[in-house]
Design a protein around this motif. Structure first.
Motif, PDB file in Angstrom:
ATOM      1  N   HIS A  20       0.863  -1.183   0.000  1.00 42.33           N
ATOM      2  CA  HIS A  20       0.000   0.000   0.000  1.00 42.33           C
ATOM      3  C   HIS A  20       0.901   1.235   0.000  1.00 42.33           C
ATOM      4  CE1 HIS A  20      -3.356  -2.569   1.308  1.00 42.33           C
ATOM      5  NE2 HIS A  20      -2.527  -3.071   2.185  1.00 42.33           N
ATOM      6  N   LEU A  21       0.671   2.142  -0.925  1.00 41.67           N
ATOM      7  CA  LEU A  21       1.396   3.417  -0.959  1.00 41.67           C
ATOM      8  C   LEU A  21       0.413   4.560  -0.782  1.00 41.67           C
ATOM      9  CD1 LEU A  21       3.929   3.516  -3.947  1.00 41.67           C
ATOM     10  CD2 LEU A  21       4.400   3.165  -1.543  1.00 41.67           C
ATOM     11  N   VAL A  22       0.791   5.520   0.048  1.00 45.29           N
ATOM     12  CA  VAL A  22       0.068   6.787   0.147  1.00 45.29           C
ATOM     13  C   VAL A  22       1.026   7.830  -0.411  1.00 45.29           C
ATOM     14  CG1 VAL A  22      -1.065   8.444   1.661  1.00 45.29           C
ATOM     15  CG2 VAL A  22      -1.194   5.992   2.180  1.00 45.29           C
ATOM     16  N   TYR A  23       0.674   8.408  -1.564  1.00 48.08           N
ATOM     17  CA  TYR A  23       1.616   9.267  -2.278  1.00 48.08           C
ATOM     18  C   TYR A  23       0.918  10.216  -3.229  1.00 48.08           C
ATOM     19  CZ  TYR A  23       0.767   6.351  -6.361  1.00 48.08           C
ATOM     20  OH  TYR A  23       0.167   5.707  -7.404  1.00 48.08           O
ATOM     21  N   LYS A  24       1.730  11.141  -3.757  1.00 47.34           N
ATOM     22  CA  LYS A  24       1.310  12.047  -4.839  1.00 47.34           C
ATOM     23  C   LYS A  24       2.444  12.059  -5.848  1.00 47.34           C
ATOM     24  CE  LYS A  24       0.820  16.925  -5.874  1.00 47.34           C
ATOM     25  NZ  LYS A  24       0.891  18.282  -5.346  1.00 47.34           N
ATOM     26  N   SER A  25       2.100  11.970  -7.124  1.00 50.99           N
ATOM     27  CA  SER A  25       3.102  12.013  -8.174  1.00 50.99           C
ATOM     28  C   SER A  25       2.420  12.264  -9.508  1.00 50.99           C
ATOM     29  CB  SER A  25       3.880  10.696  -8.239  1.00 50.99           C
ATOM     30  OG  SER A  25       4.847  10.736  -9.266  1.00 50.99           O
ATOM     31  N   SER A  26       2.976  13.173 -10.300  1.00 52.04           N
ATOM     32  CA  SER A  26       2.407  13.441 -11.616  1.00 52.04           C
ATOM     33  C   SER A  26       2.884  12.422 -12.656  1.00 52.04           C
ATOM     34  CB  SER A  26       2.753  14.861 -12.068  1.00 52.04           C
ATOM     35  OG  SER A  26       4.149  15.034 -12.112  1.00 52.04           O
ATOM     36  N   ASN A  42      11.152  -8.095  -7.888  1.00 51.03           N
ATOM     37  CA  ASN A  42       9.769  -7.995  -8.327  1.00 51.03           C
ATOM     38  C   ASN A  42       9.491  -6.505  -8.481  1.00 51.03           C
ATOM     39  OD1 ASN A  42       7.136  -8.525  -8.903  1.00 51.03           O
ATOM     40  ND2 ASN A  42       6.587  -9.306  -6.888  1.00 51.03           N
ATOM     41  N   VAL A  43       8.991  -6.069  -9.634  1.00 49.13           N
ATOM     42  CA  VAL A  43       8.775  -4.642  -9.893  1.00 49.13           C
ATOM     43  C   VAL A  43       7.277  -4.356  -9.952  1.00 49.13           C
ATOM     44  CG1 VAL A  43       9.166  -2.734 -11.489  1.00 49.13           C
ATOM     45  CG2 VAL A  43      10.938  -4.469 -11.167  1.00 49.13           C
ATOM     46  N   LEU A  44       6.854  -3.339  -9.193  1.00 48.17           N
ATOM     47  CA  LEU A  44       5.467  -2.883  -9.201  1.00 48.17           C
ATOM     48  C   LEU A  44       5.428  -1.465  -9.749  1.00 48.17           C
ATOM     49  CD1 LEU A  44       4.503  -3.953  -5.581  1.00 48.17           C
ATOM     50  CD2 LEU A  44       3.980  -5.179  -7.684  1.00 48.17           C
ATOM     51  N   THR A  45       4.425  -1.153 -10.551  1.00 46.43           N
ATOM     52  CA  THR A  45       4.260   0.204 -11.076  1.00 46.43           C
ATOM     53  C   THR A  45       2.940   0.766 -10.575  1.00 46.43           C
ATOM     54  OG1 THR A  45       5.537  -0.347 -13.049  1.00 46.43           O
ATOM     55  CG2 THR A  45       4.144   1.620 -13.156  1.00 46.43           C
ATOM     56  N   PHE A  46       3.025   1.921  -9.915  1.00 47.54           N
ATOM     57  CA  PHE A  46       1.863   2.601  -9.363  1.00 47.54           C
ATOM     58  C   PHE A  46       1.523   3.790 -10.249  1.00 47.54           C
ATOM     59  CE2 PHE A  46       3.486   0.122  -5.944  1.00 47.54           C
ATOM     60  CZ  PHE A  46       2.415  -0.161  -5.113  1.00 47.54           C
ATOM     61  N   ALA A  47       0.241   4.035 -10.443  1.00 51.92           N
ATOM     62  CA  ALA A  47      -0.237   5.094 -11.340  1.00 51.92           C
ATOM     63  C   ALA A  47       0.042   6.482 -10.774  1.00 51.92           C
ATOM     64  CB  ALA A  47      -1.734   4.932 -11.560  1.00 51.92           C
ATOM     65  N   ALA A  48       0.025   7.471 -11.662  1.00 52.98           N
ATOM     66  CA  ALA A  48       0.169   8.872 -11.248  1.00 52.98           C
ATOM     67  C   ALA A  48      -1.100   9.312 -10.519  1.00 52.98           C
ATOM     68  CB  ALA A  48       0.398   9.750 -12.471  1.00 52.98           C
ATOM     69  N   HIS A  49      -0.915  10.164  -9.492  1.00 54.12           N
ATOM     70  CA  HIS A  49      -2.031  10.752  -8.739  1.00 54.12           C
ATOM     71  C   HIS A  49      -1.746  12.234  -8.553  1.00 54.12           C
ATOM     72  CE1 HIS A  49      -4.163   7.081  -7.616  1.00 54.12           C
ATOM     73  NE2 HIS A  49      -2.992   6.521  -7.388  1.00 54.12           N
ATOM     74  N   SER A  50      -2.702  13.085  -8.914  1.00 54.62           N
ATOM     75  CA  SER A  50      -2.493  14.533  -8.803  1.00 54.62           C
ATOM     76  C   SER A  50      -2.656  15.044  -7.374  1.00 54.62           C
ATOM     77  CB  SER A  50      -3.447  15.282  -9.731  1.00 54.62           C
ATOM     78  OG  SER A  50      -4.781  14.991  -9.380  1.00 54.62           O
ATOM     79  N   GLU A  51      -3.273  14.238  -6.516  1.00 58.84           N
ATOM     80  CA  GLU A  51      -3.407  14.567  -5.100  1.00 58.84           C
ATOM     81  C   GLU A  51      -2.956  13.367  -4.289  1.00 58.84           C
ATOM     82  OE1 GLU A  51      -7.342  15.851  -4.140  1.00 58.84           O
ATOM     83  OE2 GLU A  51      -7.380  17.348  -5.720  1.00 58.84           O
ATOM     84  N   ILE A  52      -2.636  13.596  -3.015  1.00 62.99           N
ATOM     85  CA  ILE A  52      -2.218  12.485  -2.161  1.00 62.99           C
ATOM     86  C   ILE A  52      -3.362  11.487  -2.063  1.00 62.99           C
ATOM     87  CG2 ILE A  52      -1.606  11.828   0.189  1.00 62.99           C
ATOM     88  CD1 ILE A  52       0.128  14.312   0.315  1.00 62.99           C
TER      89      ILE A  52
END
Length: 93
Positions: A20-26, A42-52
Protein backbone atom coordinates in the motif's frame (compact mmCIF):
# COMPACT_ATOMS: atom_id res chain seq x y z
CA UNK A 1 16.78 2.18 -1.29
CA UNK A 2 15.40 1.11 2.06
CA UNK A 3 17.11 -0.98 4.67
CA UNK A 4 16.56 -4.73 4.53
CA UNK A 5 13.39 -5.68 6.40
CA UNK A 6 13.07 -9.02 8.21
CA UNK A 7 9.93 -8.08 10.22
CA UNK A 8 11.62 -9.14 13.46
CA UNK A 9 12.21 -12.75 12.36
CA UNK A 10 15.24 -12.92 10.05
CA UNK A 11 15.26 -16.71 9.63
CA UNK A 12 11.49 -17.17 9.17
CA UNK A 13 9.94 -17.34 5.69
CA UNK A 14 7.21 -14.75 4.98
CA UNK A 15 4.54 -14.43 2.30
CA UNK A 16 4.29 -10.82 1.19
CA UNK A 17 0.84 -10.29 -0.28
CA UNK A 18 0.18 -6.57 -0.78
CA UNK A 19 1.92 -3.18 -0.90
CA UNK A 20 0.00 0.00 0.00
CA UNK A 21 1.40 3.42 -0.96
CA UNK A 22 0.07 6.79 0.15
CA UNK A 23 1.62 9.27 -2.28
CA UNK A 24 1.31 12.05 -4.84
CA UNK A 25 3.10 12.01 -8.17
CA UNK A 26 2.41 13.44 -11.62
CA UNK A 27 4.21 10.42 -13.11
CA UNK A 28 4.17 6.71 -12.36
CA UNK A 29 6.08 5.35 -9.37
CA UNK A 30 8.06 2.11 -9.53
CA UNK A 31 8.90 -0.06 -6.55
CA UNK A 32 11.53 -2.74 -6.99
CA UNK A 33 11.53 -5.40 -4.28
CA UNK A 34 14.84 -7.19 -3.73
CA UNK A 35 14.28 -10.65 -2.26
CA UNK A 36 16.66 -12.03 0.42
CA UNK A 37 19.47 -9.67 -0.63
CA UNK A 38 19.82 -11.32 -4.04
CA UNK A 39 19.30 -10.18 -7.62
CA UNK A 40 15.84 -11.73 -7.54
CA UNK A 41 13.43 -8.81 -7.87
CA UNK A 42 9.77 -7.99 -8.33
CA UNK A 43 8.77 -4.64 -9.89
CA UNK A 44 5.47 -2.88 -9.20
CA UNK A 45 4.26 0.20 -11.08
CA UNK A 46 1.86 2.60 -9.36
CA UNK A 47 -0.24 5.09 -11.34
CA UNK A 48 0.17 8.87 -11.25
CA UNK A 49 -2.03 10.75 -8.74
CA UNK A 50 -2.49 14.53 -8.80
CA UNK A 51 -3.41 14.57 -5.10
CA UNK A 52 -2.22 12.48 -2.16
CA UNK A 53 -4.05 9.18 -2.43
CA UNK A 54 -3.64 5.52 -1.53
CA UNK A 55 -3.04 2.76 -4.05
CA UNK A 56 -2.61 -0.91 -3.25
CA UNK A 57 -1.12 -3.63 -5.39
CA UNK A 58 -1.17 -7.36 -4.78
CA UNK A 59 2.09 -9.28 -4.91
CA UNK A 60 3.02 -12.88 -4.25
CA UNK A 61 6.53 -13.02 -2.84
CA UNK A 62 8.09 -15.57 -0.51
CA UNK A 63 11.12 -14.20 1.33
CA UNK A 64 12.98 -14.09 4.62
CA UNK A 65 14.07 -10.50 3.99
CA UNK A 66 13.13 -7.81 1.51
CA UNK A 67 14.26 -4.30 0.66
CA UNK A 68 12.62 -1.72 -1.57
CA UNK A 69 13.87 0.74 -4.17
CA UNK A 70 11.34 3.48 -4.90
CA UNK A 71 11.75 5.37 -8.18
CA UNK A 72 9.76 8.44 -9.14
CA UNK A 73 10.78 10.91 -11.85
CA UNK A 74 8.15 13.54 -11.03
CA UNK A 75 9.38 16.69 -9.27
CA UNK A 76 6.18 16.77 -7.21
CA UNK A 77 6.58 13.23 -5.81
CA UNK A 78 5.57 12.95 -2.15
CA UNK A 79 5.57 9.61 -0.32
CA UNK A 80 3.53 9.77 2.88
CA UNK A 81 3.67 6.09 3.81
CA UNK A 82 4.20 2.56 2.58
CA UNK A 83 2.63 -0.47 4.24
CA UNK A 84 3.47 -4.11 3.57
CA UNK A 85 0.99 -6.91 4.22
CA UNK A 86 2.70 -10.17 5.07
CA UNK A 87 2.14 -13.48 6.79
CA UNK A 88 4.77 -15.48 8.65
CA UNK A 89 4.74 -18.97 7.19
CA UNK A 90 4.47 -21.87 9.58
CA UNK A 91 2.79 -19.79 12.29
CA UNK A 92 -0.65 -20.35 13.71
CA UNK A 93 -3.24 -17.58 13.25
Amino acid sequence: QTKRFDFGLPEQQKRISKIHLVYKSSATVQITMSIDGSDSTNVLTFAAHSEIDVESQPVLVLAKTVDFLIKATAADFILESMDVEYQILGSNP
